[in-house]
Scaffold this active site. Structure first.
Site, PDB file in Angstrom:
ATOM      1  N   LYS A 107     -25.527  17.833   7.034  1.00 49.03           N
ATOM      2  CA  LYS A 107     -26.483  17.361   8.044  1.00 49.03           C
ATOM      3  C   LYS A 107     -27.276  16.213   7.453  1.00 49.03           C
ATOM      4  CE  LYS A 107     -27.659  18.913  12.199  1.00 49.03           C
ATOM      5  NZ  LYS A 107     -26.721  19.633  13.061  1.00 49.03           N
ATOM      6  N   GLY A 219     -35.365  22.743  27.512  1.00 46.45           N
ATOM      7  CA  GLY A 219     -34.814  21.452  27.109  1.00 46.45           C
ATOM      8  C   GLY A 219     -34.155  20.770  28.284  1.00 46.45           C
ATOM      9  N   GLY A 221     -32.162  17.722  27.500  1.00 48.46           N
ATOM     10  CA  GLY A 221     -31.364  16.684  26.843  1.00 48.46           C
ATOM     11  C   GLY A 221     -29.890  16.906  27.152  1.00 48.46           C
ATOM     12  N   ASN A 222     -29.069  16.308  26.328  1.00 47.43           N
ATOM     13  CA  ASN A 222     -27.624  16.332  26.557  1.00 47.43           C
ATOM     14  C   ASN A 222     -27.053  17.752  26.665  1.00 47.43           C
ATOM     15  OD1 ASN A 222     -24.808  16.382  24.883  1.00 47.43           O
ATOM     16  ND2 ASN A 222     -24.927  14.708  26.339  1.00 47.43           N
TER      17      ASN A 222
HETATM   18  N1  GLU Z   1     -24.831  17.805  15.874  1.00 48.56           N
HETATM   19  C1  GLU Z   1     -23.893  18.725  16.457  1.00 48.56           C
HETATM   20  C2  GLU Z   1     -24.125  20.136  15.953  1.00 48.56           C
HETATM   21  O1  GLU Z   1     -25.195  20.489  15.507  1.00 48.56           O
HETATM   22  C3  GLU Z   1     -22.458  18.253  16.290  1.00 48.56           C
HETATM   23  C4  GLU Z   1     -22.016  18.053  14.888  1.00 48.56           C
HETATM   24  C5  GLU Z   1     -20.696  17.345  14.756  1.00 48.56           C
HETATM   25  O2  GLU Z   1     -20.068  17.051  15.746  1.00 48.56           O
HETATM   26  O3  GLU Z   1     -20.318  17.107  13.594  1.00 48.56           O
HETATM   27  O4  GLU Z   1     -23.271  20.965  16.053  1.00 48.56           O
END
Ligand code: GLU
Length: 428
Positions: A107, A219, A221-222
């Site tokens: 992350k 929320g 959002g997307n």
């Molecule tokens: N940010 C998204 C998650 O928390 C997607 C991560 C990704 O596609 O690598 O799962």
């Protein structure tokens, strides 16, 4: 647990420790898995549009890559902390493992508030982030993606910078790219739709027809948009959504007993994605405080905002009618609140299972990029449904067989696979 004392990484470690006990993991494996393998902290100096230089703090944490390259999003958030990024990286490892895709967990984050930055300034942050870490990420090392307050445009800027630095095309460096620039159809919908595939399966197990259910969503959002869209297509009724109001720096809930109209609400969102109160009121919505979403008499709660939202301070507000909590966000429930939810026998679909649709589709994006052959949207969504449904079934079968809480069952499957990969590689 209040905002000040909340530490997402401690929470992720305590969830891990509980399952390490169940799995009777040896000390070496526990030590390896309860901390990230690598992490990077760096400064990103940017020339702002007013000519001054501002330095932003950036991070990338690689929690574990025994099952494949690191994978996970990059967040832009004014309250970002390294411990939050560590927790989110760890959850990515379990997320990729529980849906059985050949990727590890990572992350990234930048402490910044995109609400106050122009597009050019955001582009500079994206490019600066890549410049600081360009040797330690890549298609075979660690693959970023969108997350809170980042989108396909940010991914394309990052890709472009990476390709300039390395002097060749590397579409596998990052996922969540725009469609037509290496992105996959269905990626935008994937996380929200994935949440609803798991809700649909949970409802089947509970023998409840979705058409007779109501939901409340935190929320807008997307993830929330597409979860609401698909849930409504299944016949369910969303009666309340909450969202952040940038002008008032607080959140509000918008309620309509006979069901919200998603498109009407999307039409009245401001430039930051917040629903405009006066216009919503004209459309007949009740405007309630930000936490009202949690106390609605509904069958399903979908926290789809950020971490640390269902806590010991508000868990008692959850109505007796609630049968399912599907965690669209990462880490929305604190361990104290979780114990309460487990006691009340509410069917919990834990975050790293419920919201895995995004990373599953990212994996499909990589596969399509490698083949240089892109699938139709229906094909992507069908494959996504199969992956999410089979992961859900494996978790719920184990939960029934061993009489485990859903979150623990999901962790048992996920941690076991990663621990085994570490063992097989001779790491632990
Ligand atoms: N940010 C998204 C998650 O928390 C997607 C991560 C990704 O596609 O690598 O799962």
């Amino acid at each position: 647990m209040n905002q000040e004392s909340f530490n997402a990484f401690k929470m992720a470690q305590s969830q891990f420790d509980k399952v390490a006990e169940i799995l009777e993991l040896d000390t070496g494996t526990r030590e390896l898995l309860r901390n990230p393998i690598r992490e990077y902290h760096f400064s990103i100096p940017i020339r702002l549009d007013d000519g001054t230089v501002k330095v932003f703090r950036g991070f990338r944490v690689q929690h574990n890559d025994a099952r494949g390259p690191g994978k996970g999003g990059i967040r832009f958030h004014p309250q970002e902390t390294i411990d939050t990024v560590r927790a989110l990286a760890m959850w990515m490892t379990w997320k990729c493992s529980v849906v059985n895709i050949p990727l590890g967990g990572g992350k990234g984050g930048v402490i910044c508030d995109p609400h106050n930055l122009t597009d050019r300034e955001q582009e500079q942050i994206c490019r600066g982030w890549v410049r600081q870490i360009s040797q330690d990420v890549g298609p075979l090392i660690d693959v970023p993606a969108p997350d809170v307050m980042t989108n396909a445009q940010h991914m394309l800027w990052m890709l472009d910078e990476f390709e300039v630095i390395h002097g060749a095309k590397f579409p596998g460096f990052i996922t969540g790219k725009p469609v037509g620039m290496g992105g996959s159809l269905g990626r935008t919908e994937a996380t929200g739709y994935g949440v609803v595939y798991t809700i649909r399966e949970a409802l089947k197990e509970l023998k409840i027809n979705p058409e007779y259910t109501r939901a409340s969503v935190q929320g807008f959002g997307n993830v929330a948009h597409y979860a609401i869209e698909l849930y409504q297509q299944l016949g369910g009724k969303v009666i309340c959504v909450s969202c952040w109001d940038q002008a008032d720096k607080t959140s509000y809930s918008f309620k309509k007993e006979d069901g919200i109209d998603l498109n009407a609400l999307l039409n009245i969102t401001d430039q930051f994605g917040g629903i405009q109160k006066d216009k919503a009121s004209d459309l007949g919505y009740e405007i309630l405080d930000g936490e009202a979403w949690i106390e609605q008499d509904v069958d399903i709660l979908i926290p789809a905002a950020i971490e640390n939202q269902i806590t010991c301070d508000n868990v008692h507000k959850i109505s007796d009618k609630v049968k399912i909590i599907a965690e669209g966000a990462n880490g929305p429930t604190t361990p104290e609140a979780d114990t309460e939810i487990e006691k009340r026998k509410i069917f919990n679909i834990p975050d790293f299972l419920a919201n895995a649709g995004g990373v599953v589709c990212s994996y499909f994006e990589q596969v399509q990029s490698n083949m240089n052959y892109f699938w139709e949207k229906d094909e992507v969504l069908e494959k996504l449904d199969i992956k999410m449904t089979s992961a859900f079934k494996a978790v719920s079968d184990l939960a029934k067989k061993k009489n485990l809480y859903m979150r623990d069952a999901a962790y048992v499957i996920a941690i076991n696979r990663v621990a085994q990969a570490c063992k097989d590689r001779g790491w632990a």
